[in-house]
Motif scaffolding. Structure first.
Motif, mmCIF file in Angstrom:
data_model
loop_
_atom_site.group_PDB
_atom_site.id
_atom_site.type_symbol
_atom_site.label_atom_id
_atom_site.label_comp_id
_atom_site.label_asym_id
_atom_site.label_seq_id
_atom_site.Cartn_x
_atom_site.Cartn_y
_atom_site.Cartn_z
ATOM 1 N N THR A 56 0.852 -1.191 0.000
ATOM 2 C CA THR A 56 0.000 0.000 0.000
ATOM 3 C C THR A 56 0.885 1.237 0.000
ATOM 4 O O THR A 56 2.062 1.181 0.365
ATOM 5 N N ALA A 57 0.287 2.362 -0.377
ATOM 6 C CA ALA A 57 1.025 3.625 -0.394
ATOM 7 C C ALA A 57 0.988 4.326 0.954
ATOM 8 O O ALA A 57 1.735 5.274 1.182
ATOM 9 N N SER A 58 0.114 3.869 1.850
ATOM 10 C CA SER A 58 -0.050 4.526 3.143
ATOM 11 C C SER A 58 -0.396 3.482 4.196
ATOM 12 O O SER A 58 -0.814 2.364 3.870
ATOM 13 N N THR A 59 -0.242 3.861 5.447
ATOM 14 C CA THR A 59 -0.656 2.971 6.540
ATOM 15 C C THR A 59 -2.066 3.285 7.013
ATOM 16 O O THR A 59 -2.565 2.635 7.931
ATOM 17 N N THR A 60 -2.699 4.281 6.400
ATOM 18 C CA THR A 60 -4.089 4.591 6.723
ATOM 19 C C THR A 60 -4.903 4.638 5.434
ATOM 20 O O THR A 60 -4.406 5.059 4.385
ATOM 21 N N LEU A 61 -6.149 4.197 5.528
ATOM 22 C CA LEU A 61 -7.056 4.198 4.383
ATOM 23 C C LEU A 61 -8.441 4.615 4.842
ATOM 24 O O LEU A 61 -8.803 4.412 6.011
ATOM 25 N N ASP A 62 -9.221 5.163 3.912
ATOM 26 C CA ASP A 62 -10.615 5.391 4.260
ATOM 27 C C ASP A 62 -11.378 4.073 4.132
ATOM 28 O O ASP A 62 -10.854 3.073 3.639
ATOM 29 N N ARG A 63 -12.596 4.081 4.590
ATOM 30 C CA ARG A 63 -13.391 2.856 4.686
ATOM 31 C C ARG A 63 -13.510 2.144 3.342
ATOM 32 O O ARG A 63 -13.288 0.930 3.248
ATOM 33 N N ASP A 64 -13.856 2.878 2.297
ATOM 34 C CA ASP A 64 -14.065 2.250 0.993
ATOM 35 C C ASP A 64 -12.769 1.663 0.438
ATOM 36 O O ASP A 64 -12.771 0.582 -0.161
ATOM 37 N N ALA A 65 -11.660 2.376 0.638
ATOM 38 C CA ALA A 65 -10.378 1.870 0.150
ATOM 39 C C ALA A 65 -9.963 0.611 0.906
ATOM 40 O O ALA A 65 -9.368 -0.314 0.331
ATOM 41 N N LEU A 66 -10.284 0.557 2.189
ATOM 42 C CA LEU A 66 -9.961 -0.635 2.973
ATOM 43 C C LEU A 66 -10.785 -1.829 2.499
ATOM 44 O O LEU A 66 -10.270 -2.952 2.387
ATOM 45 N N ILE A 67 -12.042 -1.593 2.189
ATOM 46 C CA ILE A 67 -12.883 -2.677 1.667
ATOM 47 C C ILE A 67 -12.344 -3.155 0.317
ATOM 48 O O ILE A 67 -12.294 -4.359 0.038
ATOM 49 N N ASP A 68 -11.919 -2.214 -0.527
ATOM 50 C CA ASP A 68 -11.325 -2.591 -1.818
ATOM 51 C C ASP A 68 -10.076 -3.448 -1.613
ATOM 52 O O ASP A 68 -9.870 -4.446 -2.315
ATOM 53 N N LEU A 69 -9.235 -3.043 -0.657
ATOM 54 C CA LEU A 69 -8.031 -3.821 -0.367
ATOM 55 C C LEU A 69 -8.401 -5.225 0.085
ATOM 56 O O LEU A 69 -7.820 -6.219 -0.378
ATOM 57 N N TRP A 70 -9.365 -5.324 0.970
ATOM 58 C CA TRP A 70 -9.825 -6.626 1.478
ATOM 59 C C TRP A 70 -10.307 -7.519 0.332
ATOM 60 O O TRP A 70 -9.973 -8.705 0.272
ATOM 61 N N MET A 71 -11.048 -6.944 -0.603
ATOM 62 C CA MET A 71 -11.594 -7.732 -1.706
ATOM 63 C C MET A 71 -10.505 -8.235 -2.651
ATOM 64 O O MET A 71 -10.690 -9.235 -3.346
#
Length: 265
Positions: free
Chosen positions: A171-186
């Motif tokens: 990842t480019a960061s250690t923090t993500l917004d909710r939607d980006a975290l869901i995208d990462l999970w998927m």
């Protein structure tokens, strides 16, 4: 110019056939329709690699790669250089006819450290079974979980690679917004083992709109590793225990990693 007759054996092919003639066979192989990986051994230093390889059939990764043919070479046929900051051995055999088959080349220890490419692995003749497994694991889709050298990390961590990456995401960061975290999970290769995307981080606000990446006590989640330490990106693996992709002499392969290999891609 004369051309060879159909079915004729070329000089490189004849070299390889002669090199394989009367070579020892490894026990417990499972070839089926798979093309054999050629193990190239120095003519005068076969005993140590063969003793190590005789135990491969009992290794958990042998379920996925266990079809080998053995060939030998002479010192005059070997051409090696060292590359990169760590002195990885990069070697080729003069006159060898490789086609597209994978090959593992054992060389004298002083010629450089182990290295892996898409179709070839170079190992020292004193390589342990654990080091052999670590390098073969790259062919199975696993990435190093220790800090890559800068020249390797620059490409891998920026996504410039054409091989699977079953055990590491970046990842480019250690923090993500909710939607980006869901995208990462998927997109996780191990998503099947993470039933809830919230297991991948900790909320930074009461509305759970911003998340800090990193699991806490999940069996399978998102755990920081040093792979991209030489870059501005961050790397993560699914388990919170040291694995053979971090330290090759750790003998225990996580069950999840074996499942990642076995699952259809």
């Amino acid at each position: 110019m004369l051309s060879p007759h159909a079915g004729a054996t070329t000089i490189p092919e004849a070299f390889e056939q002669a090199a394989r003639a009367a070579q020892p066979q490894l026990a417990g192989q499972q070839c089926g329709v798979l093309a054999a990986v050629t193990l190239w051994l120095p003519e005068q230093q076969q005993d140590q690699p063969l003793a190590m390889l005789s135990r491969w059939q009992h290794h958990p990764l042998a379920a996925f790669i266990n079809c080998f043919s053995v060939a030998t070479y002479t010192p005059e046929q070997l051409n090696c250089t060292t590359v990169g900051m760590r002195g990885r051995a990069q070697c080729a055999l003069r006159e060898a006819h490789h086609k597209n088959n994978r090959r593992i080349l054992f060389v004298a220890d002083e010629l450089g450290i182990a290295s892996s490419q898409n179709h070839s692995i170079v190992l020292p003749t004193n390589a342990s079974l654990s080091l052999f497994a670590h390098e073969v694991a790259h062919w199975l889709g696993f990435v190093d979980e220790y800090a890559m050298s800068e020249e390797l990390a620059d490409n891998y961590c920026a996504g410039r690679y054409a091989h699977p990456s079953l055990n590491v995401v970046t990842t480019a960061s250690t923090t993500l917004d909710r939607d980006a975290l869901i995208d990462l999970w998927m997109q996780l290769p191990w998503r099947f083992a993470v039933p809830d995307w919230r297991a991948l981080g900790q909320p930074l606000d009461t509305n759970e709109q911003r998340w800090r990446l990193g699991s806490t006590d999940e069996d399978v989640g998102l755990y920081s590793i040093a792979t991209c330490q030489q870059t501005e990106r961050y790397a993560w693996r699914p388990v919170n225990t040291m694995t053979p992709m971090q330290y090759y002499d750790i003998g225990q392969w996580p069950d999840l990693y074996l499942e990642l290999i076995a699952r259809p891609r």
